[in-house]
Design a protein around this motif. Structure first.
Motif, short mmCIF file in Angstrom:
data_model
loop_
_atom_site.label_atom_id
_atom_site.label_comp_id
_atom_site.label_asym_id
_atom_site.label_seq_id
_atom_site.Cartn_x
_atom_site.Cartn_y
_atom_site.Cartn_z
N GLY A 216 2.06 5.20 -4.54
CA GLY A 216 3.43 5.60 -4.23
C GLY A 216 3.54 6.61 -3.12
N LYS A 217 2.39 7.10 -2.63
CA LYS A 217 2.38 8.02 -1.49
C LYS A 217 2.18 7.19 -0.23
CE LYS A 217 0.25 11.53 -4.42
NZ LYS A 217 -0.95 12.35 -4.68
N MET A 218 2.92 7.51 0.80
CA MET A 218 2.96 6.63 1.97
C MET A 218 2.16 7.16 3.17
SD MET A 218 4.62 4.26 0.61
CE MET A 218 5.66 4.03 -0.84
N GLU A 219 1.35 8.22 2.94
CA GLU A 219 0.61 8.79 4.08
C GLU A 219 -0.33 7.78 4.71
OE1 GLU A 219 0.90 10.16 1.15
OE2 GLU A 219 1.63 12.22 1.34
N ASP A 220 -0.93 6.88 3.89
CA ASP A 220 -1.90 5.93 4.45
C ASP A 220 -1.24 4.78 5.22
OD1 ASP A 220 -0.89 5.03 2.07
OD2 ASP A 220 -2.81 4.83 1.06
N TRP A 221 0.09 4.77 5.28
CA TRP A 221 0.80 3.77 6.09
C TRP A 221 1.15 4.32 7.47
CZ3 TRP A 221 1.74 -1.28 4.78
CH2 TRP A 221 1.50 -1.64 3.45
N LYS A 222 0.66 5.51 7.77
CA LYS A 222 0.97 6.12 9.06
C LYS A 222 0.50 5.22 10.21
CE LYS A 222 0.18 10.33 11.77
NZ LYS A 222 -0.54 11.64 11.82
N GLY A 223 1.37 4.98 11.17
CA GLY A 223 1.02 4.17 12.33
C GLY A 223 1.42 2.71 12.21
N TYR A 224 1.83 2.28 11.00
CA TYR A 224 2.25 0.89 10.82
C TYR A 224 3.72 0.74 11.18
CZ TYR A 224 -2.10 -0.08 8.30
OH TYR A 224 -3.42 -0.25 7.96
N ALA A 225 4.05 -0.36 11.78
CA ALA A 225 5.45 -0.67 12.11
C ALA A 225 5.99 -1.67 11.10
CB ALA A 225 5.54 -1.25 13.52
N PRO A 226 7.28 -1.58 10.77
CA PRO A 226 7.84 -2.54 9.80
C PRO A 226 7.84 -3.95 10.36
CG PRO A 226 9.57 -1.18 10.76
CD PRO A 226 8.27 -0.60 11.23
N VAL A 227 7.68 -4.93 9.47
CA VAL A 227 7.76 -6.33 9.89
C VAL A 227 9.17 -6.87 9.67
CG1 VAL A 227 5.33 -6.79 9.46
CG2 VAL A 227 6.97 -7.14 7.62
N ALA A 228 9.94 -6.15 8.85
CA ALA A 228 11.34 -6.53 8.62
C ALA A 228 12.12 -5.27 8.26
CB ALA A 228 11.45 -7.56 7.50
#
Length: 1015
Positions: free
Chosen positions: A768-780
């Motif tokens: 539930g923590k989103m730090e590891d998504w840093k640098g990703y762009a949304p696909v939608a």
């Protein structure tokens, strides 16, 4: 005038002081051997390294400075001959460049270079002994053969994509590139979208020979992940680099850059990442992914304290600088490595005396023998009970089948150390391992306080046994006896095994016989083949000199005794040595009767070890060896289970009955529980084959071990040391690609996840923590809400950012022009094969037409009483995703169902602990959630090459196709993401899976169990 004198004196003092300090510094002796096969007239290839050694006052064994000419070049007979002899005794090996160069041979120019087999052997031996080995760019690339390159790279835990690159401040000046490469770049430049001028990067693929450039001056940054010491962070790198992948190593630093969108598109097209390893460490091996030491601007003087520090601080880190990186990163990094290096003293090999017995006027040496309840070990001049506390070790590793023998010496060394620290006294191998294994075992036991003993397996080829159904067939008999004798020669370090596809080979010189406690012959025997052998060889009985049979022995039991006798005879005749020998068995062919077992094959035939006996001339003796699990065959839980059982009582009762039956020590040579998401068999009270967390795996395996101890067995060997990605199970093997299984981790296949050592590389933790998504762009995205996607070797990951907790539907599609156009309240122009729903519960369902489970068991095997699917396109129906756990059982006479088929809903996504393999989704009550879906749940046959299950209505169960990627549409409340069209996710293909070694909780559980159990 005095003022100027004082200024002059101060200047002289400032100049002289660093000189004086340098001369006062203590010298250090390190025997360093440097390999460089590409030395040219400019004397720059390793000039920086030589300068640094002298500046640090590191001296050679003869107490002299290191000069530029102190290097090994195996292709130049005049260079490095003296140092070559010192390589095996070196404290440090430095591989700076092995590309090689052109030589004039018989009047013609000929390129010579690449790592030699001797280079790999020297480096392997050095790392196995804890010596420092440093290698960098161009060490294991072309022209080194692929097998040699892979073996070398494994020492450092790296794999190579085949790509190299370099930044050029001016693309009109392509120094260092050959004419063929330049012509390809010029051809690209004919496209007006590109200009072969100005700053840019050139990329070259060593495997495909593809070449391209990008017009981009974005700096490639070197950034530290671990302790950087005195080195600088985020330093621009401007020279040659390799695009590496991790293969078990620990990333110390990485390259990253953020180029233009045009450049990113070109990189993505070729599966080139924007971030990749720059410095990887594994054990005492260090690998630099750049040509770090190849620097022209190196001063001639080095006797000046602080000069390296001064240059590091004040040299300009610009696009034109080739040497800034050397001073800011390489020099302080290598300095730290050398500072941490200590000369390794070689331990003398310890040899404990063996028992000597006179039999028939011959002195026989014995390390171990069969006792009453256990084996016995001759230690400190007396025989002592030897309760086996151990683990089985296979040949598998991510990316390779066992027949490829890809486990390196470095891995064996590391694993043995970890096993020793766990407290085992024994390891068992099923078949011949490469020479590196026996070398590693001998080296480990030479210095270990407590040795690890080996139970050496004598393998029997399963396929010909199954096809012939006659173990006495002459060619099969010869092949089996040859293999058994070979294992005897191997453990005595006296074998040269020729290369055969799928089998280990090489020269075996490490005599580990003093550490081999027993031989274990054979495999889990196929009942039909045993029955066939008995029928075709009636009344045959074997009476051997060392192993014989009773009058009650079956022909197959006689065959077993004969093979065990011949192996024993060979060791006594050749080496005057012996040890216990047992044969493998399993409950399917146990000697007990199971009248209530509904599956005929599980009680078709018995193999009774009581019918196999040692003669009075055999000092080693025989013992029984069984693979016993709590969940299979079903009679273990059903026949031996009782109402009110809460744990492994049925397993314990079966062990007790087996123990009571046998007249010899009974070893449980396999037991275990897999920590997988998928499930294969149901066991008693949670002792299942699969869908067990890592934490619970440890508790359950420890309990089974305690049952083995309490039953007074001869010991137990946990199955298995390492997870095996090449494995299959009966309920998943029809849905994947058998030829490429090791490339990815199928968490739905329980057989792949028995290990104490795991390899999963989870870049995204479901917490539930989103730090590891840093640098990703949304696909939608739409209206401040978004869907993100990424993947690794095991899962597809989704992150869903919502404004509030609302019912959410996600439509996923991997197949073009297929699926349902109505997905919940979502209406799509093109169909989707999967519906992910998130509300009070989360689950994923499959379009009825793409439901491989119902097709398989409802149409192809309709006796399983599974409702058949419909092949109607766009039906609007979505089905739960099931795994079959047990076939329906019918009475062989009446054909009535005695036991219905058992299936399991694997599409439910569960919340749980972040580090559990059973956790699929984070807190459903939070607006932003993250989840993961196993590849096989999405009908992926092989995600590494984008292969999915195809149109099975047309091509059957083997149907396959390649998907371009995954289309995604979301509905959060009433908000559609994206507002129109679909989002799209694509991922890079791979051949070498990235993986990260990690000991599972079962390691700690068994460490404690081994300490508490039998001493």
């Amino acid at each position: 005038m005095k003022r100027y004198k004082w200024i002059a004196a101060l200047v002289v003092l400032l100049i002289v002081t660093p000189l004086v300090i340098w001369f006062l510094q203590k010298e250090r002796t390190l025997n360093i051997v440097l390999f460089d096969y590409t030395v040219g007239k400019q004397e720059r290839e390793h000039a920086g390294t030589t300068w640094l050694l002298n500046h640090l006052k590191v001296r050679s064994e003869n107490e002299k400075d290191y000069t530029y000419t102190d290097y090994i070049n195996r292709y130049d007979g005049t260079q490095g001959e003296a140092m070559l002899k010192q390589a095996n005794q070196a404290d440090v090996l430095l591989f700076t460049d092995t590309y090689g160069k052109s030589y004039t041979v018989d009047g013609k120019q000929e390129h010579r270079g690449g790592l030699t087999a001797e280079d790999v052997a020297v480096a392997t031996d050095a790392i196995s002994k804890g010596k420092t080995v440093v290698a960098e760019f161009n060490t294991a690339a072309s022209p080194t053969p692929a097998d040699r390159s892979n073996a070398f790279r494994q020492l450092f835990g790296t794999a190579w994509t085949g790509w190299i690159g370099r930044f050029f401040p001016d693309l009109t000046k392509l120094q260092g590139l050959d004419e063929t490469v330049i012509k390809k770049l010029e051809l690209q430049a004919k496209d007006k979208a590109f200009k072969l001028s100005g700053p840019g990067y050139v990329f070259i693929n060593d495997s495909t020979e593809e070449v391209f450039f990008v017009n981009d001056d974005t700096p490639l940054l070197y950034t530290w992940d671990k302790n950087k010491g005195d080195a600088k962070d985020e330093v621009r790198y401007n020279y040659w680099f390799e695009v590496l992948e991790l293969d078990g190593g620990e990333q110390q630093a990485h390259f990253s850059w953020n180029p233009s969108k045009k450049t990113q598109a070109m990189l993505r097209e070729r599966q080139l990442p924007l971030e990749f390893p720059a410095y990887v460490k594994q054990g005492s091996g260090h690998y630099f992914a750049g040509d770090y030491t190849d620097v022209a601007d190196i001063p001639r003087y080095y006797r000046y304290a602080g000069l390296d520090w001064f240059r590091k601080q004040f040299i300009l880190d610009s696009a034109e600088s080739e040497s800034a990186f050397f001073w800011k990163v390489y020099a302080p990094t290598l300095s730290r490595i050398l500072k941490d290096t200590k000369p390794v003293k070689q331990a003398a090999v310890k040899t404990k005396p063996l028992s000597q017995t006179n039999i028939n006027d011959q002195t026989i040496r014995t390390r171990a023998r069969s006792g009453q309840d256990t084996l016995e070990m001759y230690q400190d001049g007396e025989w002592k009970p030897y309760f086996v506390k151990g683990v089985n070790v296979g040949l598998g590793r991510p990316g390779a089948f066992p027949g490829e023998h890809a486990v390196s010496r470095n891995e064996y060394d590391r694993w043995l150390k970890q096993m020793g620290e766990m407290g085992i006294n024994t390891i068992r191998v099923y078949t011949l391992h490469p020479p590196a294994f026996y070398d590693a075992l001998k080296a480990y036991n030479a210095s270990a306080k407590t040795p690890i003993y080996l139970m050496q397996g004598m393998w029997v080829e399963e396929k010909p046994f199954e096809e012939l159904k006659n173990a006495f067939e002459p060619k099969f008999l010869e092949m089996t006896d040859t293999e058994a004798k070979r294992m005897v020669d191997v453990i005595h370090g006296n074998a040269v095994v020729k290369e055969v596809v799928g089998h280990a080979s090489g020269t075996y010189t490490s005599d580990v016989s003093q550490y081999v406690s027993a031989f274990v012959f054979g495999i889990e025997w196929l009942p039909d083949a045993v029955v066939g052998t008995n029928k075709k060889n009636k009344d045959l009985r074997y009476e051997g000199k060392f192993v014989t049979t009773t009058k009650e022995a079956s022909p197959f039991e006689s065959w077993l005794a004969g093979r065990m006798d011949i192996a024993t005879q060979h060791e006594l005749d050749t080496y005057k040595t012996t040890r216990p020998i047992g044969a493998t068995n399993w409950p399917t062919t146990d000697p007990l009767a199971h009248p209530d077992e509904v599956e005929e094959e599980q009680d078709l035939v018995s193999i009774d070890f009581n019918h196999i006996q040692a003669t009075k001339d055999f000092a080693g003796g025989v013992f029984a060896s069984y693979h016993i699990y709590p969940y299979y065959p079903s009679f273990i839980k059903e026949e031996f289970g009782r109402k009110g059982d809460t744990g492994s009582e049925s397993y314990s009762r079966y062990l007790k009955e087996m123990k009571a039956y046998h007249d010899m020590p009974l070893l449980v040579s396999e037991f275990g529980i897999p920590s997988s998401r998928g499930k294969t068999h149901l066991g008693p009270n949670g002792f299942d084959q699969g869908h067990v967390s890592e934490e619970n795996q440890g508790k359950l395996v420890a309990k089974l071990y305690q049952d083995i101890v309490d039953t007074k067995m001869a010991g137990g060997l946990v199955f298995i040391w390492q997870d095996e990605w090449f494995k299959r199970t009966w309920n998943t093997m029809d849905y994947d690609d058998a030829d490429t299984r090791p490339r990815w981790s199928n968490v739905q296949t329980s057989e792949q996840h028995f290990g104490m050592l795991g390899f999963l590389r989870a870049d995204i933790t479901i917490d539930g923590k989103m730090e590891d998504w840093k640098g990703y762009a949304p696909v939608a995205e739409n209206d401040g809400q978004a869907i993100y996607m990424t993947s690794d070797e095991a899962y597809l990951y989704l992150r869903i950012d919502r404004k509030a907790v609302e019912p959410t539907t996600i439509a996923l599609s991997t197949k073009p022009n297929d699926g349902n156009q109505q997905v919940g309240d979502l209406t799509l122009e093109e169909g989707a094969e999967y519906r992910l729903t998130i509300d009070k519960q989360a689950r994923i369902d499959v379009d009825e037409r793409y439901d491989i489970f119902r097709y398989h068991y409802g149409l192809k095997k309709p006796f399983e009483m599974v409702t058949p699917p419909s092949d109607e396109p766009n039906s609007g129906n979505f089905n739960p995703i099931y795994q079959m756990l047990d076939y329906a059982r019918r009475d062989p006479v009446t054909k009535k169902i005695i036991k219905p088929a058992i299936k399991w809903d694997t599409g439910i996504l569960n919340e749980g602990e972040p580090d559990s393999i059973l956790t699929d989704i984070s807190d459903l009550q939070e607006p932003s959630i993250e989840l993961r879906i196993p590849w096989m749940v999405l009908n992926m046959r092989d995600p590494s090459k984008h292969e999915i299950i195809g149109d099975f209505w047309k091509d059957g169960l083997e149907a396959k196709m390649v998907t371009e990627g995954i289309e995604v549409t979301g509905l959060i409340g009433k908000t559609r993401l994206p507002e129109s069209d679909r989002g799209f996710y694509n991922w890079s293909e791979w051949t070498n899976p990235q993986q990260r070694e990690e000991l599972k909780p079962v390691y700690q559980s068994m460490q404690e169990a081994f300490k508490k159990g039998v001493k």
